[in-house]
Design a protein around this motif. Structure first.
Motif, mmCIF file in Angstrom:
data_model
loop_
_atom_site.group_PDB
_atom_site.id
_atom_site.type_symbol
_atom_site.label_atom_id
_atom_site.label_comp_id
_atom_site.label_asym_id
_atom_site.label_seq_id
_atom_site.Cartn_x
_atom_site.Cartn_y
_atom_site.Cartn_z
ATOM 1 N N GLY A 1 0.790 -1.229 0.000
ATOM 2 C CA GLY A 1 0.000 0.000 0.000
ATOM 3 C C GLY A 1 0.822 1.279 0.000
ATOM 4 O O GLY A 1 0.317 2.353 0.321
ATOM 5 N N TYR A 2 2.090 1.185 -0.364
ATOM 6 C CA TYR A 2 2.955 2.378 -0.401
ATOM 7 C C TYR A 2 2.980 2.992 -1.803
ATOM 8 O O TYR A 2 2.912 2.264 -2.812
ATOM 9 C CB TYR A 2 4.400 2.004 -0.011
ATOM 10 C CG TYR A 2 4.572 1.822 1.480
ATOM 11 C CD1 TYR A 2 5.318 2.714 2.223
ATOM 12 C CD2 TYR A 2 3.958 0.749 2.136
ATOM 13 C CE1 TYR A 2 5.467 2.556 3.596
ATOM 14 C CE2 TYR A 2 4.096 0.578 3.510
ATOM 15 C CZ TYR A 2 4.847 1.485 4.241
ATOM 16 O OH TYR A 2 4.977 1.326 5.593
ATOM 17 N N ALA A 3 3.076 4.308 -1.862
ATOM 18 C CA ALA A 3 3.242 5.003 -3.145
ATOM 19 C C ALA A 3 4.732 5.159 -3.427
ATOM 20 O O ALA A 3 5.539 5.162 -2.489
ATOM 21 C CB ALA A 3 2.588 6.376 -3.070
ATOM 22 N N ILE A 4 5.087 5.265 -4.683
ATOM 23 C CA ILE A 4 6.492 5.497 -5.038
ATOM 24 C C ILE A 4 6.668 6.996 -5.296
ATOM 25 O O ILE A 4 5.964 7.569 -6.120
ATOM 26 C CB ILE A 4 6.895 4.746 -6.346
ATOM 27 C CG1 ILE A 4 6.449 3.288 -6.321
ATOM 28 C CG2 ILE A 4 8.396 4.898 -6.599
ATOM 29 C CD1 ILE A 4 7.221 2.392 -5.412
ATOM 30 N N GLU A 5 7.610 7.596 -4.589
ATOM 31 C CA GLU A 5 7.908 9.018 -4.811
ATOM 32 C C GLU A 5 9.253 9.144 -5.505
ATOM 33 O O GLU A 5 10.228 8.482 -5.129
ATOM 34 C CB GLU A 5 7.985 9.756 -3.463
ATOM 35 C CG GLU A 5 6.645 9.990 -2.807
ATOM 36 C CD GLU A 5 5.865 11.140 -3.443
ATOM 37 O OE1 GLU A 5 6.494 12.036 -4.030
ATOM 38 O OE2 GLU A 5 4.624 11.119 -3.339
ATOM 39 N N ASP A 6 9.277 10.015 -6.510
ATOM 40 C CA ASP A 6 10.521 10.251 -7.228
ATOM 41 C C ASP A 6 10.806 11.735 -7.041
ATOM 42 O O ASP A 6 9.936 12.557 -7.312
ATOM 43 C CB ASP A 6 10.287 9.920 -8.712
ATOM 44 C CG ASP A 6 11.550 10.032 -9.520
ATOM 45 O OD1 ASP A 6 12.644 9.943 -8.939
ATOM 46 O OD2 ASP A 6 11.432 10.218 -10.747
ATOM 47 N N ASP A 7 11.968 12.062 -6.538
ATOM 48 C CA ASP A 7 12.189 13.492 -6.305
ATOM 49 C C ASP A 7 13.567 13.951 -6.739
ATOM 50 O O ASP A 7 14.372 13.158 -7.224
ATOM 51 C CB ASP A 7 11.908 13.838 -4.839
ATOM 52 C CG ASP A 7 11.154 15.159 -4.726
ATOM 53 O OD1 ASP A 7 11.728 16.194 -5.095
ATOM 54 O OD2 ASP A 7 9.981 15.130 -4.295
ATOM 55 N N ARG A 8 13.821 15.242 -6.548
ATOM 56 C CA ARG A 8 15.045 15.874 -7.072
ATOM 57 C C ARG A 8 16.315 15.357 -6.406
ATOM 58 O O ARG A 8 16.289 14.964 -5.242
ATOM 59 C CB ARG A 8 14.944 17.394 -6.933
ATOM 60 C CG ARG A 8 14.966 17.880 -5.508
ATOM 61 C CD ARG A 8 14.086 19.093 -5.297
ATOM 62 N NE ARG A 8 12.669 18.733 -5.294
ATOM 63 C CZ ARG A 8 11.687 19.616 -5.180
ATOM 64 N NH1 ARG A 8 11.945 20.897 -5.081
ATOM 65 N NH2 ARG A 8 10.430 19.222 -5.174
ATOM 66 N N GLU A 9 17.411 15.386 -7.182
ATOM 67 C CA GLU A 9 18.715 14.979 -6.656
ATOM 68 C C GLU A 9 19.527 16.191 -6.220
ATOM 69 O O GLU A 9 20.483 16.065 -5.470
ATOM 70 C CB GLU A 9 19.491 14.192 -7.734
ATOM 71 C CG GLU A 9 18.869 12.826 -8.002
ATOM 72 C CD GLU A 9 19.430 12.109 -9.211
ATOM 73 O OE1 GLU A 9 20.415 12.604 -9.805
ATOM 74 O OE2 GLU A 9 18.868 11.059 -9.575
ATOM 75 N N ILE A 10 19.156 17.368 -6.735
ATOM 76 C CA ILE A 10 19.835 18.598 -6.323
ATOM 77 C C ILE A 10 18.944 19.303 -5.317
ATOM 78 O O ILE A 10 17.765 19.556 -5.583
ATOM 79 C CB ILE A 10 20.118 19.509 -7.537
ATOM 80 C CG1 ILE A 10 20.979 18.749 -8.552
ATOM 81 C CG2 ILE A 10 20.806 20.797 -7.105
ATOM 82 C CD1 ILE A 10 21.242 19.517 -9.835
ATOM 83 N N GLU A 11 19.506 19.587 -4.159
ATOM 84 C CA GLU A 11 18.716 20.046 -3.041
ATOM 85 C C GLU A 11 19.237 21.350 -2.450
ATOM 86 O O GLU A 11 20.385 21.726 -2.668
ATOM 87 C CB GLU A 11 18.791 18.987 -1.933
ATOM 88 C CG GLU A 11 17.768 17.886 -2.049
ATOM 89 C CD GLU A 11 16.351 18.417 -1.963
ATOM 90 O OE1 GLU A 11 16.169 19.638 -1.702
ATOM 91 O OE2 GLU A 11 15.423 17.619 -2.150
ATOM 92 N N THR A 12 18.396 21.947 -1.639
ATOM 93 C CA THR A 12 18.880 23.067 -0.834
ATOM 94 C C THR A 12 19.372 22.496 0.495
ATOM 95 O O THR A 12 19.032 21.369 0.868
ATOM 96 C CB THR A 12 17.734 24.049 -0.544
ATOM 97 O OG1 THR A 12 16.695 23.326 0.107
ATOM 98 C CG2 THR A 12 17.196 24.670 -1.820
ATOM 99 N N ASP A 13 20.152 23.277 1.180
ATOM 100 C CA ASP A 13 20.655 22.917 2.503
ATOM 101 C C ASP A 13 19.474 22.588 3.426
ATOM 102 O O ASP A 13 19.533 21.663 4.227
ATOM 103 C CB ASP A 13 21.460 24.108 3.035
ATOM 104 C CG ASP A 13 22.112 23.811 4.367
ATOM 105 O OD1 ASP A 13 23.270 23.376 4.348
ATOM 106 O OD2 ASP A 13 21.457 24.004 5.426
ATOM 107 N N PHE A 14 18.380 23.324 3.262
ATOM 108 C CA PHE A 14 17.200 23.133 4.112
ATOM 109 C C PHE A 14 16.676 21.691 4.032
ATOM 110 O O PHE A 14 16.500 21.026 5.045
ATOM 111 C CB PHE A 14 16.099 24.128 3.711
ATOM 112 C CG PHE A 14 14.797 23.898 4.420
ATOM 113 C CD1 PHE A 14 14.642 24.299 5.759
ATOM 114 C CD2 PHE A 14 13.725 23.278 3.780
ATOM 115 C CE1 PHE A 14 13.439 24.076 6.431
ATOM 116 C CE2 PHE A 14 12.515 23.060 4.456
ATOM 117 C CZ PHE A 14 12.377 23.460 5.775
ATOM 118 N N TYR A 15 16.446 21.204 2.827
ATOM 119 C CA TYR A 15 15.866 19.851 2.698
ATOM 120 C C TYR A 15 16.862 18.756 3.040
ATOM 121 O O TYR A 15 16.507 17.709 3.578
ATOM 122 C CB TYR A 15 15.315 19.632 1.286
ATOM 123 C CG TYR A 15 14.016 20.355 1.060
ATOM 124 C CD1 TYR A 15 12.811 19.809 1.518
ATOM 125 C CD2 TYR A 15 13.977 21.592 0.429
ATOM 126 C CE1 TYR A 15 11.611 20.478 1.333
ATOM 127 C CE2 TYR A 15 12.784 22.265 0.240
ATOM 128 C CZ TYR A 15 11.597 21.697 0.693
ATOM 129 O OH TYR A 15 10.410 22.350 0.518
#
Ligand code: DAH
Length: 366
Positions: A151-165
């Motif tokens: 029941g989990y969703a797959i999340e695909d997200d950015r590889e370049i980040e800010t210090d915050f995240y």
């Protein structure tokens, strides 16, 4: 040929022209026996050009025959008709023979060209080489399938980040010692290549809110010196489950079930207390060696266990910063590296092999 001679004997002039033609025509007459195989198309084309020159020389305005034509009017009336006929006949004959040779040469050129451009439709075709999925991708897809079925969703997200995240939102403030082992690569304008997929916990919660169940597979980066068990780029899978009343028991049950589906029903999971800034409490988890079943072997370094990842209950600070009320919701999170797991499963002694893109190596894992 001189004028005096032409006046003396116009007939012999025609014969001379004829003789010159015959002698030179030899070369083209011989071609009659040539076949497409014996004459290359380039040679045939050279002969064609030579024949065109030859025609100009023997039939053109400046040819001997043309000169003979001009003589017709000068021949005495009683012999004029016969002479005219002789000239005409000679001309017709020469024209005919040149045309014949031309036609033959033409057919040789065509045949040679056909031979050169022939396509053998019975030759086997060139099959495009089919690739296959990279072993890390294969493993990632197996993990995704298991979690999707839970029941989990797959999340695909950015590889370049800010210090915050990458840090602050994960409860790792500036100057916190936890930043050191997670040191990464930075762009000149202050962005960081993410050093953990935990960043996606924040993005996903901000985007979708609670309740939430997701996994986030992806690439991460660290300032590591490459060696058989380290690479500055590697793959992790992050997991996050946030809902009302989520406890450590859910975490243990989920991880244990995942590992049973991955390595078989006999797989045992073990949790060891640990520390991560973004979870409280935190634990690392190991599973019983898939090779020896826990007895100890080369793969598990005789311990019977394989270390896989970190986990814990999501820190209230993390939930809060992502816009989720920790008084209402709680959650667990985990993160595991898949490259080492992949290397263990395939018996590789160097994880860097997985990133060199050497086809000779990769094609063993079709
Ligand atoms: N982000 C951690 C790492 O890169 C792994 C991890 C530990 C992820 C605990 C988690 C967690 O979500 O709860 O080493």
């Amino acid at each position: 040929m001189t004028d005096s001679k032409s006046q003396e004997d116009p007939k012999s002039q025609v014969e001379a022209a004829r003789k010159a033609f015959d002698e030179e025509f030899e070369r083209f007459a011989r071609l009659r026996d040539a076949s497409a195989q014996s004459l290359s198309s380039a040679d045939a084309e050279t002969e064609e050009r030579a024949l065109a020159d030859f025609r100009t020389r023997h039939l053109g305005k400046k040819s001997a025959l043309s000169a003979c034509k001009k003589l017709i009017g000068k021949v005495a009336p009683d012999g004029r008709a016969a002479f005219g006929q002789l000239v005409q006949q000679t001309e017709a004959e020469i024209t005919g023979r040149i045309a014949e040779a031309d036609e033959h040469l033409n057919s040789l050129v065509q045949a040679a060209r056909g031979e050169r451009e022939r396509i053998d439709v019975t030759l086997p075709g060139r099959r495009p080489r089919r690739g296959h999925i990279h072993p890390i991708t294969k493993l990632r897809e197996r993990i995704e399938d298991i979690f999707v079925s839970l029941g989990y969703a797959i999340e695909d997200d950015r590889e370049i980040e800010t210090d915050f995240y990458n840090f602050a939102a994960l409860n790792i403030p500036e100057n916190h010692p936890a930043r050191a082992p997670q040191d990464t690569f930075y762009t000149t304008d202050g962005f960081a290549l993410r050093s953990q997929t935990s960043t996606v916990q924040i993005h996903a919660l901000q985007r979708r809110g609670a309740p939430l169940r997701m996994i986030a597979p992806g690439r991460v980066f660290r300032r590591d010196t490459p060696d058989p068990t380290h690479n500055p780029m590697f793959f992790q899978v992050e997991g996050l489950c946030v809902d009302r009343g989520i406890t450590m028991a859910h975490l243990k049950g989920t991880v244990a079930e995942f590992l049973r589906r991955m390595f078989g029903a006999q797989t045992v999971t073990r949790f060891r207390p640990s520390y991560f800034p973004f979870t409280e409490p935190s634990a690392e988890f190991d599973f019983s060696c898939f090779k020896c079943g826990g007895g100890g072997c080369r793969i598990c370094k005789q311990s019977g266990w394989i270390e896989l990842g970190g986990s814990g209950m999501v820190h209230p600070n993390v939930l809060r910063i992502a816009g989720v009320d920790p008084e209402i919701y709680s959650g667990f999170a985990f993160g595991l590296g898949i490259d080492r797991m992949c290397a263990l499963m395939y018996g590789l002694d160097d994880i860097r092999l997985l990133f060199e893109n050497d086809v000779r190596f990769l094609e063993q894992f079709d």
